[in-house]
Design an enzyme around this catalytic site. Structure first.
Site, PDB file in Angstrom:
ATOM      1  N   GLU A 170       0.846  -1.192   0.000  1.00  0.00           N
ATOM      2  CA  GLU A 170       0.000   0.000   0.000  1.00  0.00           C
ATOM      3  C   GLU A 170       0.884   1.247   0.000  1.00  0.00           C
ATOM      4  O   GLU A 170       1.818   1.342   0.778  1.00  0.00           O
ATOM      5  CB  GLU A 170      -0.880  -0.025   1.266  1.00  0.00           C
ATOM      6  N   LYS A 225       8.536  -1.497  -1.872  1.00  0.00           N
ATOM      7  CA  LYS A 225       7.799  -0.731  -0.869  1.00  0.00           C
ATOM      8  C   LYS A 225       8.774  -0.131   0.155  1.00  0.00           C
ATOM      9  O   LYS A 225       8.705   1.056   0.485  1.00  0.00           O
ATOM     10  CB  LYS A 225       6.773  -1.645  -0.174  1.00  0.00           C
ATOM     11  N   CYS A 281       5.559   4.608   9.295  1.00  0.00           N
ATOM     12  CA  CYS A 281       6.303   3.884   8.264  1.00  0.00           C
ATOM     13  C   CYS A 281       7.784   4.208   8.138  1.00  0.00           C
ATOM     14  O   CYS A 281       8.619   3.308   8.086  1.00  0.00           O
ATOM     15  CB  CYS A 281       5.635   4.118   6.915  1.00  0.00           C
TER      16      CYS A 281
HETATM   17  C1  UDX Z   1       4.261   7.480   3.948  1.00  0.00           C
HETATM   18  C2  UDX Z   1       4.391   7.381   2.412  1.00  0.00           C
HETATM   19  O1  UDX Z   1       4.248   8.690   1.851  1.00  0.00           O
HETATM   20  C3  UDX Z   1       3.336   6.441   1.844  1.00  0.00           C
HETATM   21  O2  UDX Z   1       3.529   6.271   0.454  1.00  0.00           O
HETATM   22  C4  UDX Z   1       3.469   5.089   2.544  1.00  0.00           C
HETATM   23  O3  UDX Z   1       2.473   4.195   2.081  1.00  0.00           O
HETATM   24  C5  UDX Z   1       3.339   5.247   4.049  1.00  0.00           C
HETATM   25  O4  UDX Z   1       4.328   6.175   4.519  1.00  0.00           O
HETATM   26  P1  UDX Z   1       2.700   8.806   5.629  1.00  0.00           P
HETATM   27  O5  UDX Z   1       3.699   8.382   6.663  1.00  0.00           O
HETATM   28  O6  UDX Z   1       1.263   8.588   5.899  1.00  0.00           O
HETATM   29  O7  UDX Z   1       3.004   8.078   4.235  1.00  0.00           O
HETATM   30  O8  UDX Z   1       2.861  10.373   5.359  1.00  0.00           O
HETATM   31  P2  UDX Z   1       3.825  11.278   4.476  1.00  0.00           P
HETATM   32  O9  UDX Z   1       3.001  12.287   3.788  1.00  0.00           O
HETATM   33  O10 UDX Z   1       4.735  10.496   3.647  1.00  0.00           O
HETATM   34  O11 UDX Z   1       4.646  12.058   5.595  1.00  0.00           O
HETATM   35  C6  UDX Z   1       5.580  11.415   6.453  1.00  0.00           C
HETATM   36  C7  UDX Z   1       6.282  12.436   7.308  1.00  0.00           C
HETATM   37  O12 UDX Z   1       7.127  13.268   6.539  1.00  0.00           O
HETATM   38  C8  UDX Z   1       5.334  13.386   8.039  1.00  0.00           C
HETATM   39  O13 UDX Z   1       5.804  13.568   9.358  1.00  0.00           O
HETATM   40  C9  UDX Z   1       5.407  14.669   7.247  1.00  0.00           C
HETATM   41  O14 UDX Z   1       5.108  15.820   7.976  1.00  0.00           O
HETATM   42  C10 UDX Z   1       6.865  14.642   6.809  1.00  0.00           C
HETATM   43  N1  UDX Z   1       7.108  15.428   5.595  1.00  0.00           N
HETATM   44  C11 UDX Z   1       6.542  15.070   4.411  1.00  0.00           C
HETATM   45  C12 UDX Z   1       7.955  16.534   5.651  1.00  0.00           C
HETATM   46  O15 UDX Z   1       8.493  16.871   6.723  1.00  0.00           O
HETATM   47  N2  UDX Z   1       8.190  17.240   4.500  1.00  0.00           N
HETATM   48  C13 UDX Z   1       7.647  16.908   3.301  1.00  0.00           C
HETATM   49  O16 UDX Z   1       7.921  17.591   2.307  1.00  0.00           O
HETATM   50  C14 UDX Z   1       6.786  15.786   3.269  1.00  0.00           C
END
Ligand code: UDX
Ligand code: ADP
Length: 477
Positions: A170, A225, A281
Protein backbone atom coordinates in the site's frame (compact mmCIF):
# COMPACT_ATOMS: atom_id res chain seq x y z
CA UNK A 1 -9.20 -23.88 -11.91
CA UNK A 2 -7.68 -20.52 -11.16
CA UNK A 3 -8.33 -19.01 -14.57
CA UNK A 4 -12.06 -19.79 -14.11
CA UNK A 5 -12.12 -18.41 -10.59
CA UNK A 6 -14.07 -15.25 -9.94
CA UNK A 7 -13.44 -13.17 -6.86
CA UNK A 8 -16.72 -12.77 -4.98
CA UNK A 9 -15.68 -12.66 -1.34
CA UNK A 10 -12.69 -10.78 -0.01
CA UNK A 11 -11.49 -10.80 3.58
CA UNK A 12 -9.03 -8.31 5.04
CA UNK A 13 -7.28 -9.13 8.33
CA UNK A 14 -6.57 -5.87 10.18
CA UNK A 15 -8.96 -2.93 10.39
CA UNK A 16 -6.34 -0.26 10.98
CA UNK A 17 -5.11 2.78 9.08
CA UNK A 18 -4.35 0.65 6.04
CA UNK A 19 -7.02 -2.09 6.10
CA UNK A 20 -10.03 0.15 6.85
CA UNK A 21 -9.65 2.86 4.18
CA UNK A 22 -8.27 0.43 1.58
CA UNK A 23 -11.21 -1.95 1.83
CA UNK A 24 -13.67 0.94 1.91
CA UNK A 25 -12.38 2.17 -1.46
CA UNK A 26 -12.30 -1.39 -2.87
CA UNK A 27 -15.94 -1.86 -1.78
CA UNK A 28 -16.93 1.42 -3.37
CA UNK A 29 -15.24 0.59 -6.66
CA UNK A 30 -16.22 -3.11 -6.84
CA UNK A 31 -19.92 -3.16 -5.87
CA UNK A 32 -20.36 -6.81 -6.91
CA UNK A 33 -17.77 -8.12 -4.49
CA UNK A 34 -18.30 -8.53 -0.75
CA UNK A 35 -15.51 -7.18 1.47
CA UNK A 36 -15.26 -8.26 5.09
CA UNK A 37 -12.73 -6.54 7.34
CA UNK A 38 -11.82 -8.47 10.49
CA UNK A 39 -9.91 -7.40 13.55
CA UNK A 40 -9.21 -9.06 16.86
CA UNK A 41 -9.69 -5.67 18.51
CA UNK A 42 -13.44 -5.55 19.18
CA UNK A 43 -13.40 -1.85 20.11
CA UNK A 44 -11.99 -1.07 16.68
CA UNK A 45 -14.68 -3.11 15.00
CA UNK A 46 -17.37 -1.38 17.07
CA UNK A 47 -15.87 1.94 16.02
CA UNK A 48 -16.06 1.01 12.33
CA UNK A 49 -19.67 -0.11 12.80
CA UNK A 50 -20.68 2.98 14.76
CA UNK A 51 -23.26 5.40 13.36
CA UNK A 52 -21.41 8.24 15.02
CA UNK A 53 -18.83 9.55 12.55
CA UNK A 54 -16.56 10.63 15.41
CA UNK A 55 -16.25 7.00 16.53
CA UNK A 56 -14.63 5.82 13.30
CA UNK A 57 -11.19 4.59 14.43
CA UNK A 58 -9.43 6.45 11.62
CA UNK A 59 -9.89 10.07 10.62
CA UNK A 60 -9.37 10.56 6.87
CA UNK A 61 -10.95 13.24 4.72
CA UNK A 62 -13.63 11.59 2.52
CA UNK A 63 -13.61 8.27 4.40
CA UNK A 64 -16.84 8.73 6.31
CA UNK A 65 -18.80 9.35 3.11
CA UNK A 66 -17.58 6.10 1.55
CA UNK A 67 -18.24 4.12 4.74
CA UNK A 68 -21.81 5.43 4.85
CA UNK A 69 -22.32 4.41 1.24
CA UNK A 70 -20.85 0.90 1.38
CA UNK A 71 -21.18 -0.33 4.97
CA UNK A 72 -23.91 -2.94 5.23
CA UNK A 73 -24.08 -3.12 1.42
CA UNK A 74 -20.86 -4.85 0.38
CA UNK A 75 -18.54 -3.75 3.20
CA UNK A 76 -18.67 -5.39 6.63
CA UNK A 77 -16.62 -5.13 9.80
CA UNK A 78 -16.49 -8.07 12.18
CA UNK A 79 -14.29 -9.88 14.68
CA UNK A 80 -15.27 -13.32 13.38
CA UNK A 81 -11.95 -14.26 11.85
CA UNK A 82 -12.65 -17.95 11.15
CA UNK A 83 -15.88 -17.46 9.22
CA UNK A 84 -14.56 -14.51 7.25
CA UNK A 85 -11.52 -16.48 6.10
CA UNK A 86 -13.56 -19.60 5.27
CA UNK A 87 -15.83 -17.60 2.98
CA UNK A 88 -13.05 -15.74 1.19
CA UNK A 89 -11.55 -16.29 -2.27
CA UNK A 90 -8.92 -13.68 -1.48
CA UNK A 91 -7.48 -12.65 1.91
CA UNK A 92 -5.50 -9.43 2.45
CA UNK A 93 -3.12 -9.30 5.38
CA UNK A 94 -3.16 -5.73 6.74
CA UNK A 95 -1.91 -6.23 10.26
CA UNK A 96 0.67 -4.09 12.03
CA UNK A 97 4.37 -4.92 11.65
CA UNK A 98 6.05 -2.73 14.30
CA UNK A 99 9.77 -2.62 15.00
CA UNK A 100 10.74 -5.49 17.30
CA UNK A 101 11.12 -4.43 20.91
CA UNK A 102 13.06 -7.42 22.16
CA UNK A 103 15.00 -10.46 21.04
CA UNK A 104 16.97 -10.88 17.84
CA UNK A 105 16.95 -7.68 15.79
CA UNK A 106 15.33 -5.64 18.60
CA UNK A 107 15.06 -1.95 17.71
CA UNK A 108 15.66 -2.68 14.04
CA UNK A 109 13.89 -5.64 12.49
CA UNK A 110 10.14 -5.55 11.87
CA UNK A 111 8.10 -7.86 14.04
CA UNK A 112 6.09 -10.11 11.73
CA UNK A 113 4.44 -11.96 14.61
CA UNK A 114 0.96 -10.85 13.56
CA UNK A 115 1.61 -11.76 9.96
CA UNK A 116 2.56 -15.25 11.03
CA UNK A 117 -0.54 -15.53 13.25
CA UNK A 118 -2.66 -14.39 10.29
CA UNK A 119 -1.02 -16.93 7.94
CA UNK A 120 -1.73 -19.72 10.46
CA UNK A 121 -5.38 -18.64 10.73
CA UNK A 122 -5.67 -18.63 6.94
CA UNK A 123 -3.99 -22.05 6.75
CA UNK A 124 -6.48 -23.43 9.26
CA UNK A 125 -9.71 -21.86 8.05
CA UNK A 126 -9.41 -21.38 4.29
CA UNK A 127 -11.38 -23.61 1.96
CA UNK A 128 -10.46 -24.60 -1.62
CA UNK A 129 -8.18 -22.21 -3.50
CA UNK A 130 -7.36 -18.92 -1.76
CA UNK A 131 -5.24 -16.01 -2.89
CA UNK A 132 -3.34 -14.47 0.02
CA UNK A 133 -2.20 -10.88 -0.44
CA UNK A 134 0.44 -9.12 1.67
CA UNK A 135 -0.80 -5.56 2.08
CA UNK A 136 1.14 -4.39 5.12
CA UNK A 137 4.76 -3.39 4.58
CA UNK A 138 6.79 -6.52 5.19
CA UNK A 139 10.49 -7.27 5.39
CA UNK A 140 11.75 -8.71 2.11
CA UNK A 141 11.11 -12.46 1.90
CA UNK A 142 8.21 -12.47 4.40
CA UNK A 143 6.18 -14.11 1.65
CA UNK A 144 8.53 -17.08 2.07
CA UNK A 145 7.32 -17.51 5.66
CA UNK A 146 3.69 -17.19 4.62
CA UNK A 147 4.21 -19.70 1.81
CA UNK A 148 5.88 -22.20 4.17
CA UNK A 149 2.94 -22.08 6.58
CA UNK A 150 0.38 -22.37 3.79
CA UNK A 151 2.24 -25.21 2.00
CA UNK A 152 2.22 -27.28 5.18
CA UNK A 153 -1.57 -26.81 5.36
CA UNK A 154 -1.88 -27.73 1.69
CA UNK A 155 -0.10 -31.03 2.29
CA UNK A 156 -2.02 -31.72 5.53
CA UNK A 157 -5.34 -31.19 3.79
CA UNK A 158 -4.43 -33.67 1.03
CA UNK A 159 -4.58 -30.73 -1.39
CA UNK A 160 -8.20 -29.90 -0.69
CA UNK A 161 -6.80 -26.49 0.11
CA UNK A 162 -4.38 -24.57 -2.07
CA UNK A 163 -2.91 -21.07 -1.97
CA UNK A 164 -1.17 -18.45 -4.00
CA UNK A 165 0.74 -15.63 -2.29
CA UNK A 166 0.95 -12.12 -3.73
CA UNK A 167 2.57 -8.91 -2.54
CA UNK A 168 0.51 -5.78 -3.14
CA UNK A 169 2.01 -3.03 -0.97
CA UNK A 170 0.00 0.00 0.00
CA UNK A 171 1.37 3.42 -0.94
CA UNK A 172 -1.32 5.56 0.65
CA UNK A 173 -0.24 8.46 2.82
CA UNK A 174 -2.34 9.35 5.83
CA UNK A 175 -4.45 12.45 5.43
CA UNK A 176 -4.73 11.86 1.67
CA UNK A 177 -5.51 8.14 1.86
CA UNK A 178 -8.79 8.24 -0.06
CA UNK A 179 -7.39 10.28 -2.91
CA UNK A 180 -4.23 8.12 -3.01
CA UNK A 181 -6.38 4.99 -3.22
CA UNK A 182 -8.75 6.39 -5.81
CA UNK A 183 -6.02 7.93 -7.97
CA UNK A 184 -2.85 5.95 -7.34
CA UNK A 185 0.42 6.80 -9.11
CA UNK A 186 0.80 3.06 -9.53
CA UNK A 187 -0.44 -0.25 -8.20
CA UNK A 188 2.24 -2.82 -7.56
CA UNK A 189 1.52 -6.55 -7.64
CA UNK A 190 4.29 -9.10 -7.09
CA UNK A 191 3.91 -12.83 -7.37
CA UNK A 192 4.83 -15.94 -9.27
CA UNK A 193 1.37 -17.11 -10.33
CA UNK A 194 0.14 -15.20 -13.36
CA UNK A 195 -3.53 -16.15 -12.93
CA UNK A 196 -3.60 -14.86 -9.37
CA UNK A 197 -1.85 -11.64 -10.36
CA UNK A 198 -4.41 -11.15 -13.12
CA UNK A 199 -7.30 -11.75 -10.73
CA UNK A 200 -6.09 -9.12 -8.28
CA UNK A 201 -5.29 -6.83 -11.17
CA UNK A 202 -8.88 -7.23 -12.46
CA UNK A 203 -10.20 -5.82 -9.17
CA UNK A 204 -8.07 -2.70 -9.55
CA UNK A 205 -9.02 -2.44 -13.22
CA UNK A 206 -12.46 -1.30 -12.04
CA UNK A 207 -10.97 2.14 -11.50
CA UNK A 208 -7.21 2.13 -12.21
CA UNK A 209 -5.77 2.52 -15.70
CA UNK A 210 -4.12 -0.87 -16.48
CA UNK A 211 -0.96 0.96 -17.55
CA UNK A 212 -0.49 1.97 -13.94
CA UNK A 213 -0.53 -1.61 -12.70
CA UNK A 214 3.07 -2.81 -12.33
CA UNK A 215 3.63 -6.56 -12.13
CA UNK A 216 6.87 -7.92 -10.68
CA UNK A 217 8.24 -10.92 -8.86
CA UNK A 218 7.42 -11.21 -5.14
CA UNK A 219 10.75 -9.98 -3.83
CA UNK A 220 10.90 -6.92 -6.10
CA UNK A 221 7.46 -5.93 -4.87
CA UNK A 222 8.33 -6.35 -1.19
CA UNK A 223 11.62 -4.49 -1.61
CA UNK A 224 10.09 -1.70 -3.72
CA UNK A 225 7.80 -0.73 -0.87
CA UNK A 226 10.69 -0.45 1.60
CA UNK A 227 12.83 1.38 -0.95
CA UNK A 228 10.06 3.85 -1.86
CA UNK A 229 9.60 4.85 1.77
CA UNK A 230 13.36 5.03 2.30
CA UNK A 231 13.75 7.37 -0.71
CA UNK A 232 10.93 9.60 0.55
CA UNK A 233 12.39 9.75 4.06
CA UNK A 234 15.83 10.46 2.63
CA UNK A 235 14.43 13.48 0.78
CA UNK A 236 13.13 14.91 4.04
CA UNK A 237 16.43 14.42 5.84
CA UNK A 238 18.19 15.99 2.85
CA UNK A 239 16.01 19.09 2.83
CA UNK A 240 16.20 19.39 6.63
CA UNK A 241 19.99 19.23 6.50
CA UNK A 242 20.05 22.06 3.97
CA UNK A 243 17.49 23.97 6.05
CA UNK A 244 19.85 23.98 9.03
CA UNK A 245 22.57 25.38 6.79
CA UNK A 246 20.18 28.06 5.52
CA UNK A 247 19.60 29.30 9.07
CA UNK A 248 23.32 29.99 9.47
CA UNK A 249 24.10 31.40 6.05
CA UNK A 250 21.21 33.77 5.38
CA UNK A 251 19.66 31.48 2.77
CA UNK A 252 15.99 30.56 2.86
CA UNK A 253 14.92 26.92 2.60
CA UNK A 254 11.67 27.70 0.78
CA UNK A 255 13.63 29.51 -1.93
CA UNK A 256 16.29 26.80 -2.08
CA UNK A 257 13.63 24.03 -2.26
CA UNK A 258 11.90 25.90 -5.08
CA UNK A 259 15.14 26.28 -6.98
CA UNK A 260 16.14 22.63 -6.51
CA UNK A 261 12.68 21.29 -7.26
CA UNK A 262 12.45 23.15 -10.58
CA UNK A 263 14.90 20.58 -11.94
CA UNK A 264 12.54 17.96 -13.36
CA UNK A 265 15.05 15.24 -12.49
CA UNK A 266 14.61 16.15 -8.82
CA UNK A 267 10.96 17.26 -8.85
CA UNK A 268 9.26 19.70 -6.53
CA UNK A 269 7.32 17.41 -4.20
CA UNK A 270 8.31 16.32 -0.70
CA UNK A 271 10.75 19.17 -0.22
CA UNK A 272 9.18 20.90 2.77
CA UNK A 273 11.60 21.36 5.65
CA UNK A 274 10.03 20.60 9.02
CA UNK A 275 10.57 19.13 12.47
CA UNK A 276 11.49 15.76 10.96
CA UNK A 277 9.44 12.93 9.56
CA UNK A 278 7.09 10.89 11.72
CA UNK A 279 4.34 8.37 11.13
CA UNK A 280 4.22 4.63 11.34
CA UNK A 281 6.30 3.88 8.26
CA UNK A 282 9.46 5.84 7.58
CA UNK A 283 11.50 5.08 10.70
CA UNK A 284 10.31 1.48 10.84
CA UNK A 285 11.06 0.84 7.18
CA UNK A 286 14.48 2.50 7.29
CA UNK A 287 15.43 0.45 10.34
CA UNK A 288 14.21 -2.65 8.62
CA UNK A 289 16.13 -1.86 5.43
CA UNK A 290 19.29 -1.30 7.45
CA UNK A 291 18.72 -4.53 9.36
CA UNK A 292 18.24 -6.52 6.18
CA UNK A 293 21.31 -4.95 4.57
CA UNK A 294 23.45 -5.90 7.55
CA UNK A 295 21.91 -9.37 7.60
CA UNK A 296 22.92 -9.84 3.96
CA UNK A 297 26.48 -8.65 4.68
CA UNK A 298 26.17 -5.07 3.43
CA UNK A 299 27.15 -2.88 6.43
CA UNK A 300 27.93 0.17 4.25
CA UNK A 301 24.42 0.08 2.81
CA UNK A 302 23.00 -0.26 6.33
CA UNK A 303 25.03 2.73 7.57
CA UNK A 304 23.88 4.82 4.64
CA UNK A 305 20.19 4.35 5.40
CA UNK A 306 20.71 4.68 9.15
CA UNK A 307 22.21 8.11 8.59
CA UNK A 308 18.80 9.24 7.29
CA UNK A 309 17.34 8.39 10.71
CA UNK A 310 20.26 10.00 12.55
CA UNK A 311 19.63 13.27 10.74
CA UNK A 312 15.93 13.04 11.57
CA UNK A 313 16.67 12.50 15.28
CA UNK A 314 19.05 15.43 15.27
CA UNK A 315 16.42 17.64 13.66
CA UNK A 316 13.86 16.78 16.35
CA UNK A 317 16.37 17.36 19.13
CA UNK A 318 17.46 20.75 17.93
CA UNK A 319 14.00 22.33 18.07
CA UNK A 320 13.73 22.40 21.85
CA UNK A 321 17.32 23.65 22.02
CA UNK A 322 16.45 26.64 19.81
CA UNK A 323 13.40 27.38 21.97
CA UNK A 324 15.33 27.24 25.25
CA UNK A 325 18.08 29.41 23.83
CA UNK A 326 15.65 32.11 22.60
CA UNK A 327 13.80 32.13 25.93
CA UNK A 328 16.94 33.37 27.74
CA UNK A 329 18.35 29.90 28.34
CA UNK A 330 15.54 28.58 30.52
CA UNK A 331 11.94 27.52 30.08
CA UNK A 332 11.43 26.34 33.64
CA UNK A 333 8.00 27.52 34.84
CA UNK A 334 7.31 29.25 31.50
CA UNK A 335 4.11 28.59 29.60
CA UNK A 336 4.63 27.29 26.06
CA UNK A 337 1.89 26.41 23.61
CA UNK A 338 2.41 23.40 21.39
CA UNK A 339 0.36 23.56 18.20
CA UNK A 340 -0.03 20.19 16.53
CA UNK A 341 0.51 16.75 18.04
CA UNK A 342 -0.28 14.51 15.06
CA UNK A 343 2.71 13.60 12.87
CA UNK A 344 1.27 15.58 9.96
CA UNK A 345 -1.91 17.49 9.10
CA UNK A 346 -5.26 15.84 8.37
CA UNK A 347 -4.72 12.79 10.54
CA UNK A 348 -5.28 11.96 14.19
CA UNK A 349 -2.30 9.58 14.11
CA UNK A 350 0.47 10.41 16.59
CA UNK A 351 2.78 7.48 15.87
CA UNK A 352 6.41 8.67 15.93
CA UNK A 353 5.20 12.28 15.74
CA UNK A 354 8.08 14.80 16.07
CA UNK A 355 5.88 16.69 18.57
CA UNK A 356 6.39 13.87 21.10
CA UNK A 357 10.12 14.45 21.37
CA UNK A 358 9.80 18.24 21.45
CA UNK A 359 7.17 18.00 24.20
CA UNK A 360 9.24 15.52 26.23
CA UNK A 361 12.34 17.73 25.96
CA UNK A 362 10.45 20.83 27.08
CA UNK A 363 8.76 19.02 29.97
CA UNK A 364 12.20 17.80 31.00
CA UNK A 365 13.35 21.44 31.00
CA UNK A 366 10.47 22.31 33.36
CA UNK A 367 8.15 24.10 30.92
CA UNK A 368 4.37 24.21 31.41
CA UNK A 369 2.80 23.16 28.15
CA UNK A 370 -0.52 23.79 26.54
CA UNK A 371 -1.04 21.20 23.82
CA UNK A 372 -3.53 21.85 21.03
CA UNK A 373 -4.44 19.69 18.06
CA UNK A 374 -7.58 19.83 15.92
CA UNK A 375 -7.98 16.03 15.85
CA UNK A 376 -5.80 14.38 18.48
CA UNK A 377 -7.64 13.98 21.80
CA UNK A 378 -6.39 14.61 25.34
CA UNK A 379 -6.55 10.92 26.19
CA UNK A 380 -4.45 10.03 23.14
CA UNK A 381 -1.79 12.49 24.32
CA UNK A 382 -1.92 11.11 27.87
CA UNK A 383 -1.40 7.64 26.49
CA UNK A 384 1.55 8.65 24.34
CA UNK A 385 3.30 10.78 26.99
CA UNK A 386 2.33 8.47 29.85
CA UNK A 387 1.69 11.61 31.89
CA UNK A 388 -1.79 12.74 32.93
CA UNK A 389 -2.66 16.34 32.14
CA UNK A 390 -2.86 18.88 34.95
CA UNK A 391 -4.52 22.22 35.25
CA UNK A 392 -1.91 24.93 35.65
CA UNK A 393 -3.82 28.02 34.61
CA UNK A 394 -3.89 29.53 38.04
CA UNK A 395 -0.95 31.89 38.35
CA UNK A 396 -0.02 30.87 41.91
CA UNK A 397 0.35 27.36 40.70
CA UNK A 398 2.82 28.47 38.06
CA UNK A 399 4.89 30.31 40.62
CA UNK A 400 4.83 27.51 43.15
CA UNK A 401 5.50 24.52 40.98
CA UNK A 402 8.87 23.11 40.23
CA UNK A 403 7.49 20.24 38.23
CA UNK A 404 6.62 20.07 34.57
CA UNK A 405 3.01 19.86 33.50
CA UNK A 406 0.92 19.84 30.40
CA UNK A 407 -2.68 20.74 29.77
CA UNK A 408 -4.94 20.02 26.79
CA UNK A 409 -6.27 23.11 25.15
CA UNK A 410 -9.41 23.31 23.06
CA UNK A 411 -8.61 26.42 21.07
CA UNK A 412 -5.73 28.48 19.76
CA UNK A 413 -7.01 31.40 21.80
CA UNK A 414 -7.07 29.47 25.07
CA UNK A 415 -3.55 28.17 24.43
CA UNK A 416 -2.06 31.60 23.96
CA UNK A 417 -3.26 33.05 27.26
CA UNK A 418 -0.15 33.90 29.32
CA UNK A 419 2.09 31.95 26.95
CA UNK A 420 5.72 32.96 26.61
CA UNK A 421 6.03 31.08 23.35
CA UNK A 422 4.08 29.12 20.78
CA UNK A 423 5.62 26.32 18.72
CA UNK A 424 3.93 25.22 15.51
CA UNK A 425 4.83 21.62 14.77
CA UNK A 426 2.04 20.29 12.53
CA UNK A 427 0.95 21.92 9.30
CA UNK A 428 -2.79 22.07 10.08
CA UNK A 429 -4.82 24.49 7.90
CA UNK A 430 -6.39 25.88 11.12
CA UNK A 431 -3.07 27.47 12.07
CA UNK A 432 -2.45 29.33 8.85
CA UNK A 433 -4.78 32.30 9.40
CA UNK A 434 -4.49 33.13 13.07
CA UNK A 435 -5.41 36.74 13.86
CA UNK A 436 -2.10 37.64 15.47
CA UNK A 437 -3.04 41.26 15.87
CA UNK A 438 -5.69 40.46 18.45
CA UNK A 439 -4.34 37.20 19.94
CA UNK A 440 -0.81 38.52 20.53
CA UNK A 441 -2.22 40.62 23.38
CA UNK A 442 -2.99 37.45 25.33
CA UNK A 443 0.65 36.40 25.45
CA UNK A 444 3.25 37.38 28.02
CA UNK A 445 5.85 39.64 26.41
CA UNK A 446 8.50 39.35 25.13
CA UNK A 447 6.87 36.39 23.42
CA UNK A 448 8.18 34.09 20.71
CA UNK A 449 6.51 32.26 17.86
CA UNK A 450 8.45 29.26 16.51
CA UNK A 451 7.24 28.19 13.10
CA UNK A 452 8.65 24.75 12.35
CA UNK A 453 6.55 24.22 9.22
CA UNK A 454 6.88 27.62 7.54
CA UNK A 455 3.09 28.05 7.55
CA UNK A 456 2.67 31.39 9.33
CA UNK A 457 2.81 34.94 8.07
CA UNK A 458 6.02 36.54 9.26
CA UNK A 459 4.65 40.04 8.56
CA UNK A 460 1.51 39.75 10.67
CA UNK A 461 3.44 38.22 13.57
CA UNK A 462 6.16 40.86 13.50
CA UNK A 463 3.52 43.59 13.13
CA UNK A 464 1.86 42.22 16.27
CA UNK A 465 5.19 42.84 18.04
CA UNK A 466 5.98 39.20 18.59
CA UNK A 467 9.38 37.63 17.98
CA UNK A 468 9.35 35.18 15.09
CA UNK A 469 11.64 32.24 14.29
CA UNK A 470 11.09 30.13 11.21
CA UNK A 471 12.83 26.81 10.63
CA UNK A 472 15.23 26.93 7.68
CA UNK A 473 15.07 30.69 7.35
CA UNK A 474 18.36 32.59 7.35
CA UNK A 475 16.65 35.91 8.01
CA UNK A 476 16.47 34.73 11.65
CA UNK A 477 20.15 35.76 11.95
C1 UDX B 1 4.26 7.48 3.95
C2 UDX B 1 4.39 7.38 2.41
O1 UDX B 1 4.25 8.69 1.85
C3 UDX B 1 3.34 6.44 1.84
O2 UDX B 1 3.53 6.27 0.45
C4 UDX B 1 3.47 5.09 2.54
O3 UDX B 1 2.47 4.20 2.08
C5 UDX B 1 3.34 5.25 4.05
O4 UDX B 1 4.33 6.18 4.52
P1 UDX B 1 2.70 8.81 5.63
O5 UDX B 1 3.70 8.38 6.66
O6 UDX B 1 1.26 8.59 5.90
O7 UDX B 1 3.00 8.08 4.23
O8 UDX B 1 2.86 10.37 5.36
P2 UDX B 1 3.82 11.28 4.48
O9 UDX B 1 3.00 12.29 3.79
O10 UDX B 1 4.73 10.50 3.65
O11 UDX B 1 4.65 12.06 5.59
C6 UDX B 1 5.58 11.41 6.45
C7 UDX B 1 6.28 12.44 7.31
O12 UDX B 1 7.13 13.27 6.54
C8 UDX B 1 5.33 13.39 8.04
O13 UDX B 1 5.80 13.57 9.36
C9 UDX B 1 5.41 14.67 7.25
O14 UDX B 1 5.11 15.82 7.98
C10 UDX B 1 6.87 14.64 6.81
N1 UDX B 1 7.11 15.43 5.60
C11 UDX B 1 6.54 15.07 4.41
C12 UDX B 1 7.95 16.53 5.65
O15 UDX B 1 8.49 16.87 6.72
N2 UDX B 1 8.19 17.24 4.50
C13 UDX B 1 7.65 16.91 3.30
O16 UDX B 1 7.92 17.59 2.31
C14 UDX B 1 6.79 15.79 3.27
P1 ADP C 1 -1.60 -0.14 9.93
O1 ADP C 1 -1.19 1.32 10.01
O2 ADP C 1 -0.54 -1.01 9.30
O3 ADP C 1 -2.95 -0.35 9.35
P2 ADP C 1 -2.74 -0.52 12.58
O4 ADP C 1 -2.03 -0.77 13.87
O5 ADP C 1 -3.50 0.75 12.40
O6 ADP C 1 -1.62 -0.68 11.45
O7 ADP C 1 -3.76 -1.71 12.27
C1 ADP C 1 -3.44 -3.04 12.30
C2 ADP C 1 -4.65 -3.80 12.86
O8 ADP C 1 -4.40 -5.20 12.73
C3 ADP C 1 -4.93 -3.54 14.36
O9 ADP C 1 -6.23 -3.03 14.51
C4 ADP C 1 -4.77 -4.94 15.00
O10 ADP C 1 -5.70 -5.17 16.05
C5 ADP C 1 -5.04 -5.85 13.81
N1 ADP C 1 -4.47 -7.20 13.99
C6 ADP C 1 -3.20 -7.52 14.27
N2 ADP C 1 -3.06 -8.87 14.32
C7 ADP C 1 -4.27 -9.40 14.06
C8 ADP C 1 -4.77 -10.74 13.98
N3 ADP C 1 -3.96 -11.78 14.14
N4 ADP C 1 -6.07 -10.92 13.71
C9 ADP C 1 -6.88 -9.85 13.51
N5 ADP C 1 -6.48 -8.57 13.57
C10 ADP C 1 -5.19 -8.34 13.84
Amino acid sequence: MKSNLKIRNVCCIGAGYVGGPTMAVFADKCPNIKFVVVDKNKDRINGWNSENAKSLPVFEPGLEKIIRKTRGENLFFTSDLQQSISNADMVFISVNTPTKEKGLGAGQASDIKWVEVSAREIAKNAKGFTIVVEKSTMPVRTAETIKDILSAAEINSYKTKSFSVLSNPEFLAEGTAINDLENPDRVLIGGDDKDSIDLLSSLYANWVNPEKIIKTNLWSSELSKLAANAFLAQRISSINSIGALCELTGANISEVAHAIGADTRIGNKFLNAGPGFGGSCFRKDLLNLAYLSRHFGLPEVANYWESVIDLNNWQRDRISKVVVEKLFGTVSGKVISIFGFSFKANTNDTRDSPSIKVVQDLLEEGALLYIHDPKVTASQIEEVLKIKQNCFTDKDFIQKTENAYWQYSKSVRESLINSDAAIFLTDWEDYKNIDWNSLSKLMRVPAWIFDCRAILSRESIVEAKLNYWRLGDGSNI
